[in-house]
Design a protein around this motif. Structure first.
Motif, PDB file in Angstrom:
ATOM      1  N   ASP A 124      48.429  28.979  55.591  1.00 54.06           N
ATOM      2  CA  ASP A 124      48.304  28.920  54.029  1.00 54.06           C
ATOM      3  C   ASP A 124      47.550  30.022  53.773  1.00 54.06           C
ATOM      4  OD1 ASP A 124      46.372  27.072  55.390  1.00 54.06           O
ATOM      5  OD2 ASP A 124      45.805  27.013  52.781  1.00 54.06           O
ATOM      6  N   GLN A 125      46.713  30.236  54.529  1.00 56.84           N
ATOM      7  CA  GLN A 125      45.931  32.039  54.395  1.00 56.84           C
ATOM      8  C   GLN A 125      46.838  32.714  55.089  1.00 56.84           C
ATOM      9  OE1 GLN A 125      42.331  31.088  57.487  1.00 56.84           O
ATOM     10  NE2 GLN A 125      41.405  31.558  55.398  1.00 56.84           N
ATOM     11  N   TRP A 126      48.502  32.575  56.107  1.00 59.49           N
ATOM     12  CA  TRP A 126      48.461  34.344  56.817  1.00 59.49           C
ATOM     13  C   TRP A 126      49.401  34.290  55.306  1.00 59.49           C
ATOM     14  CZ3 TRP A 126      47.051  37.696  58.330  1.00 59.49           C
ATOM     15  CH2 TRP A 126      46.621  38.402  59.519  1.00 59.49           C
ATOM     16  N   ARG A 127      50.042  33.200  54.678  1.00 65.13           N
ATOM     17  CA  ARG A 127      50.746  33.383  54.149  1.00 65.13           C
ATOM     18  C   ARG A 127      50.956  33.966  52.694  1.00 65.13           C
ATOM     19  NH1 ARG A 127      52.913  28.015  55.413  1.00 65.13           N
ATOM     20  NH2 ARG A 127      51.695  27.296  54.435  1.00 65.13           N
ATOM     21  N   GLY A 128      49.633  33.370  51.915  1.00 64.71           N
ATOM     22  CA  GLY A 128      49.297  34.050  50.474  1.00 64.71           C
ATOM     23  C   GLY A 128      48.287  35.997  51.129  1.00 64.71           C
ATOM     24  N   PHE A 132      50.457  38.434  48.581  1.00 62.21           N
ATOM     25  CA  PHE A 132      49.957  39.534  47.686  1.00 62.21           C
ATOM     26  C   PHE A 132      49.140  40.406  48.203  1.00 62.21           C
ATOM     27  CE2 PHE A 132      48.787  35.045  46.486  1.00 62.21           C
ATOM     28  CZ  PHE A 132      49.639  35.015  45.652  1.00 62.21           C
ATOM     29  N   ALA A 133      49.199  40.917  49.395  1.00 59.75           N
ATOM     30  CA  ALA A 133      48.972  42.472  50.279  1.00 59.75           C
ATOM     31  C   ALA A 133      50.242  43.379  49.743  1.00 59.75           C
ATOM     32  CB  ALA A 133      48.827  41.622  51.820  1.00 59.75           C
ATOM     33  N   GLY A 134      51.350  42.599  50.204  1.00 58.12           N
ATOM     34  CA  GLY A 134      52.481  43.581  49.881  1.00 58.12           C
ATOM     35  C   GLY A 134      52.975  42.948  48.009  1.00 58.12           C
ATOM     36  N   ARG A 148      42.161  32.788  45.257  1.00 57.53           N
ATOM     37  CA  ARG A 148      42.521  31.654  44.162  1.00 57.53           C
ATOM     38  C   ARG A 148      42.570  30.775  45.644  1.00 57.53           C
ATOM     39  NH1 ARG A 148      42.965  34.018  39.038  1.00 57.53           N
ATOM     40  NH2 ARG A 148      45.408  33.547  39.509  1.00 57.53           N
ATOM     41  N   TYR A 149      43.875  31.376  46.117  1.00 59.05           N
ATOM     42  CA  TYR A 149      44.897  31.057  47.113  1.00 59.05           C
ATOM     43  C   TYR A 149      44.139  30.777  48.646  1.00 59.05           C
ATOM     44  CZ  TYR A 149      48.112  30.260  43.588  1.00 59.05           C
ATOM     45  OH  TYR A 149      48.644  29.911  42.171  1.00 59.05           O
ATOM     46  N   GLY A 150      43.433  30.786  49.011  1.00 56.35           N
ATOM     47  CA  GLY A 150      42.383  31.055  50.304  1.00 56.35           C
ATOM     48  C   GLY A 150      42.638  31.992  50.594  1.00 56.35           C
ATOM     49  N   ALA A 151      43.348  33.508  50.569  1.00 59.18           N
ATOM     50  CA  ALA A 151      44.309  34.021  51.492  1.00 59.18           C
ATOM     51  C   ALA A 151      42.416  35.163  51.745  1.00 59.18           C
ATOM     52  CB  ALA A 151      44.933  35.184  50.505  1.00 59.18           C
ATOM     53  N   THR A 153      41.121  38.036  51.774  1.00 62.09           N
ATOM     54  CA  THR A 153      41.230  39.303  50.031  1.00 62.09           C
ATOM     55  C   THR A 153      40.584  40.270  50.970  1.00 62.09           C
ATOM     56  OG1 THR A 153      38.473  38.488  50.492  1.00 62.09           O
ATOM     57  CG2 THR A 153      40.358  37.561  48.529  1.00 62.09           C
ATOM     58  N   ASP A 154      39.324  40.599  52.186  1.00 61.38           N
ATOM     59  CA  ASP A 154      39.321  41.673  52.942  1.00 61.38           C
ATOM     60  C   ASP A 154      40.984  42.618  53.337  1.00 61.38           C
ATOM     61  OD1 ASP A 154      39.966  39.630  55.386  1.00 61.38           O
ATOM     62  OD2 ASP A 154      38.294  40.915  56.456  1.00 61.38           O
ATOM     63  N   LEU A 155      41.346  41.545  54.074  1.00 58.48           N
ATOM     64  CA  LEU A 155      43.008  42.215  54.379  1.00 58.48           C
ATOM     65  C   LEU A 155      43.746  42.598  53.168  1.00 58.48           C
ATOM     66  CD1 LEU A 155      43.939  39.861  57.177  1.00 58.48           C
ATOM     67  CD2 LEU A 155      42.754  42.823  57.266  1.00 58.48           C
ATOM     68  N   VAL A 156      43.423  41.961  52.134  1.00 55.55           N
ATOM     69  CA  VAL A 156      44.786  42.432  51.225  1.00 55.55           C
ATOM     70  C   VAL A 156      43.914  43.863  50.067  1.00 55.55           C
ATOM     71  CG1 VAL A 156      45.684  41.428  48.451  1.00 55.55           C
ATOM     72  CG2 VAL A 156      45.013  40.354  50.590  1.00 55.55           C
ATOM     73  N   ALA A 157      42.966  43.290  50.373  1.00 53.78           N
ATOM     74  CA  ALA A 157      42.336  45.036  50.005  1.00 53.78           C
ATOM     75  C   ALA A 157      42.164  46.381  50.470  1.00 53.78           C
ATOM     76  CB  ALA A 157      40.346  44.818  49.108  1.00 53.78           C
ATOM     77  N   ALA A 158      42.288  45.749  51.471  1.00 57.49           N
ATOM     78  CA  ALA A 158      43.135  47.097  52.941  1.00 57.49           C
ATOM     79  C   ALA A 158      43.663  47.829  52.250  1.00 57.49           C
ATOM     80  CB  ALA A 158      42.591  47.103  54.131  1.00 57.49           C
ATOM     81  N   ALA A 159      45.467  46.384  52.408  1.00 57.17           N
ATOM     82  CA  ALA A 159      46.646  46.889  52.000  1.00 57.17           C
ATOM     83  C   ALA A 159      46.680  47.665  51.026  1.00 57.17           C
ATOM     84  CB  ALA A 159      46.985  45.738  52.528  1.00 57.17           C
ATOM     85  N   HIS A 160      46.664  46.991  49.748  1.00 56.35           N
ATOM     86  CA  HIS A 160      46.239  47.946  48.281  1.00 56.35           C
ATOM     87  C   HIS A 160      45.694  49.621  48.999  1.00 56.35           C
ATOM     88  CE1 HIS A 160      48.716  45.029  46.120  1.00 56.35           C
ATOM     89  NE2 HIS A 160      47.720  43.886  47.354  1.00 56.35           N
ATOM     90  N   SER A 161      44.517  49.183  49.447  1.00 56.07           N
ATOM     91  CA  SER A 161      43.861  50.782  49.535  1.00 56.07           C
ATOM     92  C   SER A 161      44.723  51.955  49.958  1.00 56.07           C
ATOM     93  CB  SER A 161      42.579  50.171  49.831  1.00 56.07           C
ATOM     94  OG  SER A 161      41.527  49.682  48.518  1.00 56.07           O
TER      95      SER A 161
END
Length: 361
Positions: A124-128, A132-134, A148-151, A153-161
């Motif tokens: 579920d961490q990988w799903r979120g 949200f990275a995409g 909020r979905y337990g993802a 967040t470091d990888l999400v922020a890195a992807a957007h940056s």
């Protein structure tokens, strides 16, 4: 790095970063690169940060930069332009649907590529994380939702940056190579700087920012200023243009705020993840060019304007590009703002729908 409010500001780092950014901007002006006042500082601070240089972005300067750019962009929304944008509502709606579909497709691809390949990370961490990275939304908001979905967040922020960096650099250079500039037939409603009018514009746009901050709106320093300046210009009120030097300074501090995200830790963290995000970002840009070409044939609008309107970058960066290259600022800004609002409202329901249909792994 970017330092949050309330912590001591290392002035030597801030000043050193500003000097580096200014030198890079002047070099880019001399070289004739597109958007020299944003791209130069962005690349210089990103490179310096990755090499371990003590770079620093002061949040007050970043917010002020967004305030200036938001107000400057709002001056392009003359009454005639407002009519044109209103007539394009169906095109904007398709742009929103396209952005949601593209972000979902990137999230699905990242999930299939990385799920189950990192020990200790739950499915579920990988799903979120992947979804949200995409999603093509603001990095800060997407990271908060992902949390909020337990993802991760470091990888999400890195992807957007990384995506914003690639888009902010590749799109302007691509448009310059294409040779498309000056296609905007609707310049700002006011071109002359009036000190008294500028002071009133600053006060009114600041009031809009304060209202956005109070009610918790997304990207308040940009959207608040943009909304007030837009309403004034649409109403036929012409107070003052924004001085070119002030606009250049705003681009410089925005470039710094993007560049300082790329720390040495960023480079060494999850290189396979970053490589796949980079590949997906390039694919998204290519698909957006195709989508813009199709919309151009349907609407008669310049394809270059629609490329910026649908590009998976940040609102400020794409709108600045449109402003500097004179490529349909109102259309680009409206597309980008509507997409941001739609993504913020619909990303969570779309994620829950998608996650509910995933088989347990």
């Amino acid at each position: 790095m970017s330092r949050p409010p309330g912590r001591p500001v290392p002035w030597s780092r801030v000043l050193g970063t500003l000097v580096l950014a200014y030198a890079a901007a002047r070099l880019c002006v001399w070289l004739g690169t597109p958007l020299p006042w944003m791209i130069g500082p962005l690349l210089a601070t990103a490179l310096g940060s990755m090499l371990g240089a003590p770079t620093e972005s002061w949040v007050v300067l970043r917010n002020a930069g967004q305030w200036v750019i938001g107000a400057a962009l709002g001056l392009h929304f003359t009454p005639a332009v407002g009519v044109l944008v209103a007539q394009l509502w169906w095109v904007i709606a398709w742009g929103v649907v396209w952005a949601l579909a593209l972000g979902w497709a990137m999230g699905v691809w990242l999930h299939r590529l990385h799920a189950g390949r990192v020990p200790g990370v739950r499915p579920d961490q990988w799903r979120g994380t992947a979804f949200f990275a995409g999603s093509i939304g603001a990095a800060s908001e997407m990271t908060l939702i992902a949390e909020r979905y337990g993802a991760r967040t470091d990888l999400v922020a890195a992807a957007h940056s990384l995506r914003v960096l690639l888009v902010a650099v590749a799109i302007p250079f691509g448009l310059q190579a294409w040779g498309v500039t000056g296609l905007d037939a609707s310049p700002p409603g006011v071109r002359e700087v009036d000190p008294a009018g500028l002071a009133v514009l600053a006060a009114l746009t600041l009031a809009g920012i304060v209202a956005m901050l109070r009610f918790g709106g997304a990207n308040p320093w940009f959207i608040g200023a943009l909304a007030v300046a837009m309403v004034l210009t649409l109403s036929g009120v012409t107070l003052s243009a924004v001085p070119a030097g002030l606009s250049n300074a705003a681009q410089l501090v925005i470039g710094i705020s993007l560049g300082v995200r790329f720390t040495p830790a960023f480079v060494h963290a999850a290189p396979r993840w970053l490589a796949s995000v980079a590949l997906a970002s390039l694919a998204m840009m290519a698909l957006c060019v195709v989508f813009a070409w199709i919309l151009s044939h349907l609407t008669g609008l310049p394809a270059a304007t629609l490329v910026l309107a649908g590009a998976p970058g940040g609102i400020a960066e794409m709108s600045i590009t449109a402003k500097v290259l004179q490529l349909g600022v109102p259309v680009v800004t409206t597309f980008q703002v509507c997409r941001l609002v739609a993504v913020l409202m619909l990303s969570e329901p779309l994620y829950r729908w998608w996650a509910a249909r995933q088989l347990p792994s």
